[in-house]
Design an enzyme around this catalytic site. Structure first.
Site, PDB file in Angstrom:
ATOM      1  N   GLU A 116       0.780  -1.232   0.000  1.00  0.00           N
ATOM      2  CA  GLU A 116       0.000   0.000   0.000  1.00  0.00           C
ATOM      3  C   GLU A 116       0.813   1.285   0.000  1.00  0.00           C
ATOM      4  O   GLU A 116       0.325   2.313  -0.434  1.00  0.00           O
ATOM      5  CB  GLU A 116      -0.937  -0.009   1.223  1.00  0.00           C
ATOM      6  CG  GLU A 116      -2.062  -1.021   1.150  1.00  0.00           C
ATOM      7  CD  GLU A 116      -3.006  -0.735  -0.001  1.00  0.00           C
ATOM      8  OE1 GLU A 116      -3.507   0.403  -0.111  1.00  0.00           O
ATOM      9  OE2 GLU A 116      -3.224  -1.651  -0.811  1.00  0.00           O
TER      10      GLU A 116
ATOM     11  N   SER B  89     -45.706 -37.235  34.875  1.00  0.00           N
ATOM     12  CA  SER B  89     -45.197 -37.817  36.118  1.00  0.00           C
ATOM     13  C   SER B  89     -43.893 -37.210  36.607  1.00  0.00           C
ATOM     14  O   SER B  89     -43.459 -37.514  37.727  1.00  0.00           O
ATOM     15  CB  SER B  89     -45.011 -39.326  35.934  1.00  0.00           C
ATOM     16  OG  SER B  89     -46.261 -39.958  35.729  1.00  0.00           O
TER      17      SER B  89
END
Length: 776
Positions: free
Chosen positions: A93, A468
């Protein structure tokens, strides 16, 4: 014509002169900018600028499992950015970065020359200019914005060192999708922290910066990306940032083929979605998606995978028992004029072929004894025995061109061959919740078969009749109201006018049978509804409701007799928390899923600790624990009998088999399982908690105990007496008794009479060797 020839002949001289003039003009412009900078953005402290940072969710081993973000970004320090990546960025860059004071004039002139001559000679902005633009300015190109960018770059260079600037840049740069910063990029593209990236990976990160979503999109345009990466490597070699051998070695490294996203495996989707909802409601969208929170949860990744696998396999097994139903739903390529030999299914993209994987395949040929299937580049065979569960022949099941689901049984990678069995997507759903007994931490949570299909979390949101599984709460109340495990209760028909509802109530056992006198222990082990109803009649529904509240049940219960059989709707989470009372010697723990939350600066903003409360006496809780171990050893929970740990638990089934439950515990964990349809309908005849939910519990616990053997035992409290009795009569044992059993008693509740032959004759099937139980 002469003018054109003159220009072409002296093009180089014209370009040099033009560049000098441009440089002079730029110098003048910069001078003007420095003089007339009023109204331009001012650089104060870049470190005070709050970047958009993703929130990361971690499991109990501090491994990232999910990100919430608009921009996925993880801030790193300079020391964590490897030198090879810094070199790659500078070479790619701004190779004059360490020599200029904010503006790379060579790059700028090169870019201008490229525009004039319509050549691709690269961009003109320095790294510092790019940072300035990203922090303060809009991306569109205008002269005004360019002037501001240059001024800001100069100001940044005056205030910060080159290393600081490069670090800011590394944390700010856009790198594709929603990925910002080199740390997030390293995790996404390579599945590793940025400090571990190699040369080839560093060159790739640096190379895609100009256009990470378009020209250099790593996964969409790999050929372009590879050329770009190799160009950056060459540039690094020419700039002497790397050696020739390093360059040649890096060229051989392949590009990543798929992202290594934290959420790519979809681990714990229901858990992380609940985490997201909590964070959003308490801290707001802005902090959730932009504030960089670190959320440390209680989730254990291993247990979560085991829970997900156990639930899915259990639901698939139940679905197969319900029969094959997919024929009319299968998409057929031939009928839709598509080529069966070349058509590529979306499910095959980045597929990893391995045993036990369930994947779509294309049926190529159907015979009487086998089916040929294409899955990606593999040829699969499915024999008739693999579809036995459908109760159909192969030609009645499938035809050429069908797209169906298959399970991979075996893989021959060299020959590209697969052994397959037939699958179908379950319609039934379920949930599993795993809680640590000591702390209340939620270690695993699965809210359904598939989060993509339904985000409704059945582990915490679904309200269902418990059947149950509610009985142990009633039995606990009984133990503290004069009953013992040896108390004889009559299992026989009776009707009861419920004084709260005014209705006649006649409880029935699952098999519509009656067994006469039973001890309370055998009544629980066999899950006899009449026994529980008689107990609640004696202690009163008001007392039953009181104990439900003690156990932390906050759902809307009424003091009705039907409470005895779990007629009221409760969440799985409430029931699991209630069952922690039994392995915890009477202490109930509130479950929680977040340990702590830290902000971007690592300040703790929330911290949670175990919330424990003694709700029943430890002696009572131990006796109930012992009774529930009996349910596993001798009753409806028998499928968990072979687990290598002390296990207690209770099954549950509601009317018409619409809900199937199993909640079990070891000294360390309490695990709850629920199975059913969202819209209440029967799971199928005899699809009970014992046959449907308990196997899921067992599957999970087998995996857990194989990795973490249970070293803890349930110790007998000093206030509990262990006395040998006849398990069937409840009396003190004699040599004539067939069922000697060491029973637990509270002081004053132990039997005083010895068993005799007359007592044996009163008991149904006393001389029968096999115990029977209601399968619920």
């Amino acid at each position: 014509m002469l003018m054109k020839q003159f220009i072409l002949k002296h093009l180089k001289i014209i370009f040099i002169v033009g560049s000098i003039l441009i440089t002079i003009l730029l110098g003048i412009l910069v001078g003007l900018i420095l003089v007339y900078q009023k109204g331009f953005p001012q650089i104060r402290n870049l470190e005070d600028i709050k970047p958009v940072v993703m929130t990361t969710v971690y499991d109990d081993q501090n491994s990232a499992i999910k990100n919430f973000a608009i921009e996925k970004r993880v801030i790193v320090k300079s020391a964590d950015i490897p030198e090879i990546l810094k070199k790659a960025l500078v070479c790619a860059e701004d190779n004059q970065f360490y020599g200029h004071w904010g503006i790379n004039f060579r790059g700028f002139i090169r870019a201008v020359g490229g525009v004039v001559l319509r050549k691709k000679w690269g961009g003109g902005s320095s790294i510092t200019q790019q940072l300035a633009r990203g922090l303060f300015l809009t991306p569109e190109f205008t002269l005004s914005r360019k002037l501001k960018e240059m001024l800001l770059a100069i100001q940044i260079e005056k205030k910060y060192t080159k290393d600081q600037i490069l670090t800011f840049y590394c944390n700010k740069i856009f790198l594709g999708g929603s990925i910002y910063g080199v740390e997030a990029a390293a995790r996404f593209y390579f599945g590793k922290p940025v400090k571990e990236v190699n040369l080839a990976e560093a060159a790739l990160i640096a190379g895609i910066i100009p256009n990470p979503n378009g020209l250099y999109a790593v996964f969409k345009r790999p050929e372009n990306t590879l050329k770009r990466r190799n160009y950056i490597l060459l540039k690094m070699l020419l700039l002497k940032a790397i050696t020739k051998s390093e360059y040649q070695k890096a060229l051989t490294v392949k590009l990543p083929e798929k992202p290594f996203d934290a959420g790519s495996e979809s681990l714990a989707d229901y858990f992380t979605e609940d985490t997201r909802k909590y964070l959003e409601s308490k801290y707001g969208d802005n902090l959730l998606y932009k504030g960089g929170l670190k959320v440390f949860t209680t989730l254990n990744g291993e247990m979560q995978r085991w829970a997900e696998d156990a639930l899915r396999e259990g639901l698939r097994a139940l679905d197969k028992r319900r029969g094959w139903r997919s024929r009319d739903k299968l998409f057929n390529l031939i009928e839709n004029k598509l080529d069966v030999s070349t058509y590529q299914l979306p499910a095959w993209e980045n597929i990893k072929i391995e045993p036990d994987q369930i994947i779509e395949g294309v049926v190529m040929d159907v015979g009487k004894v086998k089916v040929i299937v294409r899955i990606a580049a593999f040829r699969g065979e499915m024999k008739s025995v693999a579809v036995k569960w459908t109760k159909r022949t192969l030609p009645r099941l499938l035809k050429s061109g069908d797209i169906a689901l298959f399970r991979i049984l075996a893989v021959d990678t060299a020959k590209k061959k697969l052994d397959l069995s037939l699958e179908q997507e379950p319609e039934v759903d379920g949930a599993i919740l795993v809680v640590d007994n000591k702390t209340g931490e939620i270690k695993a949570m699965v809210g359904g078969y598939a989060f993509q299909k339904s985000k409704f979390n059945r582990a915490i949101q679904a309200m269902r009749q418990t059947g149950s599984t509610f009985k142990p709460i009633i039995y606990t109340a009984a133990l503290e109201h004069g009953f013992s495990a040896a108390t004889i209760i009559q299992d026989e028909p009776f009707s009861f006018v419920d004084e709260w509802t005014g209705e006649l109530w006649e409880p029935r056992n699952h098999r519509e049978d009656f067994k006469g006198p039973l001890t309370m222990r055998r009544g629980l082990e066999q899950s006899r509804n009449v026994i529980t109803a008689r107990i609640l009649e004696t202690i009163t529904p008001a007392v039953g409701l009181e104990y439900a509240k003690k156990f932390g049940i906050t759902s809307d219960l009424k003091p009705y007799m039907s409470m005895a059989l779990g007629a009221f709707e409760v969440s799985l989470k409430e029931m699991v928390e209630a069952f922690t009372v039994f392995p915890n010697y009477g202490i109930r723990v509130n479950s929680y899923f977040i340990r702590s939350i830290s902000d971007l600066n690592n300040n703790i903003v929330e911290e949670n600790f175990p919330d424990r409360k003694q709700v029943v006496e430890k002696e009572t809780a131990f006796i109930m624990n012992y009774l529930l171990q009996g349910v596993v050893q001798s009753g409806t929970g028998w499928r968990a009998r072979g687990l290598p740990a002390p296990i207690g638990g209770k099954t549950g089934t509601t009317n018409d088999f619409t809900d199937a439950w199993f909640i079990g515990f070891s000294p360390t964990l309490t695990v709850g399982v629920w199975v059913g349809f969202d819209q209440k309908k029967s799971l199928g005849n005899e699809e009970t908690g014992s046959s449907t939910a308990a196997p899921i519990f067992v599957d999970f616990m087998e995996k857990y105990l194989s990795k973490y053997p249970e070293t803890n035992k349930f110790r007998i409290p000093s206030g509990v007496y262990m006395i040998t009795i006849d398990k069937y009569t409840g009396k003190l044992v004699t040599p004539d008794c067939l069922y000697p059993f060491s029973e637990a008693f509270l002081p004053g509740t132990e039997p005083l009479e010895f068993c005799n032959d007359e007592e044996h004759q009163k008991i149904y099937n006393y001389f029968k060797t096999e115990e029977e139980s209601d399968e619920d």
